[in-house]
Scaffold this motif. Structure first.
Motif, PDB file in Angstrom:
ATOM      1  N   THR A 104      36.967  22.841  -5.484  1.00 36.75           N
ATOM      2  CA  THR A 104      37.421  22.120  -6.204  1.00 36.75           C
ATOM      3  C   THR A 104      38.747  21.420  -6.127  1.00 36.75           C
ATOM      4  N   LEU A 105      39.581  22.858  -6.201  1.00 36.79           N
ATOM      5  CA  LEU A 105      41.545  21.338  -6.336  1.00 36.79           C
ATOM      6  C   LEU A 105      41.487  21.729  -4.690  1.00 36.79           C
ATOM      7  N   ALA A 106      40.762  21.442  -3.318  1.00 33.56           N
ATOM      8  CA  ALA A 106      41.285  21.842  -2.469  1.00 33.56           C
ATOM      9  C   ALA A 106      41.356  20.615  -1.690  1.00 33.56           C
ATOM     10  N   ARG A 107      42.183  20.630  -1.000  1.00 33.00           N
ATOM     11  CA  ARG A 107      42.391  18.707  -0.031  1.00 33.00           C
ATOM     12  C   ARG A 107      41.311  18.173  -0.166  1.00 33.00           C
ATOM     13  N   ARG A 108      41.305  18.788   0.807  1.00 34.43           N
ATOM     14  CA  ARG A 108      39.670  19.242   2.531  1.00 34.43           C
ATOM     15  C   ARG A 108      38.939  19.816   1.882  1.00 34.43           C
ATOM     16  N   SER A 109      38.352  19.759   0.417  1.00 34.99           N
ATOM     17  CA  SER A 109      37.230  20.732  -0.004  1.00 34.99           C
ATOM     18  C   SER A 109      35.968  21.063   0.214  1.00 34.99           C
ATOM     19  N   GLY A 110      35.826  20.129   1.158  1.00 38.76           N
ATOM     20  CA  GLY A 110      34.250  20.932   1.637  1.00 38.76           C
ATOM     21  C   GLY A 110      34.015  21.125   3.470  1.00 38.76           C
ATOM     22  N   GLU A 111      35.675  21.284   3.682  1.00 36.74           N
ATOM     23  CA  GLU A 111      35.385  20.679   5.415  1.00 36.74           C
ATOM     24  C   GLU A 111      36.379  22.962   5.594  1.00 36.74           C
ATOM     25  N   GLN A 112      36.646  23.317   4.429  1.00 35.11           N
ATOM     26  CA  GLN A 112      37.146  24.929   4.627  1.00 35.11           C
ATOM     27  C   GLN A 112      36.492  25.760   5.321  1.00 35.11           C
ATOM     28  N   LEU A 113      34.983  25.828   4.909  1.00 33.28           N
ATOM     29  CA  LEU A 113      34.022  26.750   6.268  1.00 33.28           C
ATOM     30  C   LEU A 113      34.957  26.368   7.198  1.00 33.28           C
ATOM     31  N   ASP A 114      34.461  24.805   7.893  1.00 31.15           N
ATOM     32  CA  ASP A 114      34.508  24.454   9.182  1.00 31.15           C
ATOM     33  C   ASP A 114      35.910  25.151   9.783  1.00 31.15           C
ATOM     34  N   LEU A 115      37.148  25.166   9.434  1.00 31.20           N
ATOM     35  CA  LEU A 115      38.370  25.478   9.076  1.00 31.20           C
ATOM     36  C   LEU A 115      38.331  26.846   9.715  1.00 31.20           C
ATOM     37  N   VAL A 116      37.483  27.718   8.971  1.00 28.14           N
ATOM     38  CA  VAL A 116      37.530  28.686   8.674  1.00 28.14           C
ATOM     39  C   VAL A 116      36.940  29.729  10.242  1.00 28.14           C
TER      40      VAL A 116
END
Length: 264
Positions: A104-116
């Protein structure tokens, strides 16, 4: 293939056999010769346990949680992947229970798994993501990263409301991120053909999803026995009649995405 097919197995209603379907579809894709990465995004870690990797659930950092919540640790995902006879596995971890508020605190909260996943996905034909049984940041990450959904369901009336909630959530995510998320299959699980309600619900689902393949998995004791043994049904008992259905699902996915066994 430059980029793998990414598919999430998602239904926010619990108890539909989501993890069972995810593991067996991954096993069927493996049986067709594909290299499969299985990502357990559920903080409960059911898939991690059912694939015989429960010790990974208690691993010390870095874990999947760290990769999702700390940008500088994304490349650690390479060291988290575990080998399994049928697929590579990114296990869940007890720390994942804190992922929702952190994302929730992440700037791109919904995109983190994609980036990983970008750190490791290139060597695979398929990436299968097992979602948590609730709507939230982790579900958003799975939907954004894959943009393809396989929906497990039960042959009971409560599934109608579950479909509505999932599609409302998908619609909102598509609008927010300007993406197109496609339904690739519905798998009706644990069907008891002796029950009238089950038969009627299967008919309703087939009518409601005219343009999406609907597959039927019937109750078989070997399905649970396979999970207890840490493998898919195809590895545990290839003679079980439900193996053919899972192989048909895998073949249909190949067809939808323009792949064949020879591509693996």
């Amino acid at each position: 293939m430059d980029e793998p097919v990414k598919l999430c197995v998602s239904n926010q209603k619990g108890g539909v056999g989501k993890t069972t379907i995810a593991i067996n579809v991954a096993g069927a894709l493996n049986a067709r010769g594909h290299d499969v990465l299985f990502v357990d995004l559920d903080p409960q870690g059911n898939a991690t346990e059912n694939l015989g990797l429960m010790e990974a659930y208690d691993d010390e950092p870095p874990t999947l949680f760290d990769c999702l919540t700390e940008a500088e640790k994304r490349d650690e995902i390479e060291n988290i992947v575990r080998e399994h006879p049928e697929m590579d596995v990114v296990p869940s971890n007890i720390d994942m229970t804190a992922a929702e508020p952190e994302l929730t605190l992440a700037r791109r909260s919904g995109e983190q798994l994609d980036l990983v996943l970008r750190e490791i996905e290139a060597t695979y034909d398929y990436v299968i993501v097992d979602c948590p049984p609730n709507l939230g940041n982790l579900m958003d990450n799975a939907l954004f990263a894959t943009q393809n959904v396989l929906i497990p369901a039960l042959a009971e009336s409560t599934s109608k409301r579950a479909f509505e909630l999932l599609f409302d959530h998908v619609d909102a995510l598509e609008y927010d991120y300007e993406i197109d998320i496609r339904d690739r299959a519905v798998v009706v699980n644990r069907i008891d053909v002796r029950k009238k309600q089950a038969r009627e619900m299967v008919e309703w689902i087939n009518a409601a999803f005219e343009d999406v393949p609907v597959w039927e998995i019937r109750e078989r004791a070997d399905v649970q026995k396979a999970l207890d043994a840490g493998v898919s049904l195809l590895e545990f008992n290839p003679d079980c009649d439900m193996c053919e259905t899972f192989l048909e699902i895998a073949a249909n996915l190949d067809e939808q995405f323009g792949l064949t066994e020879a591509d693996a």
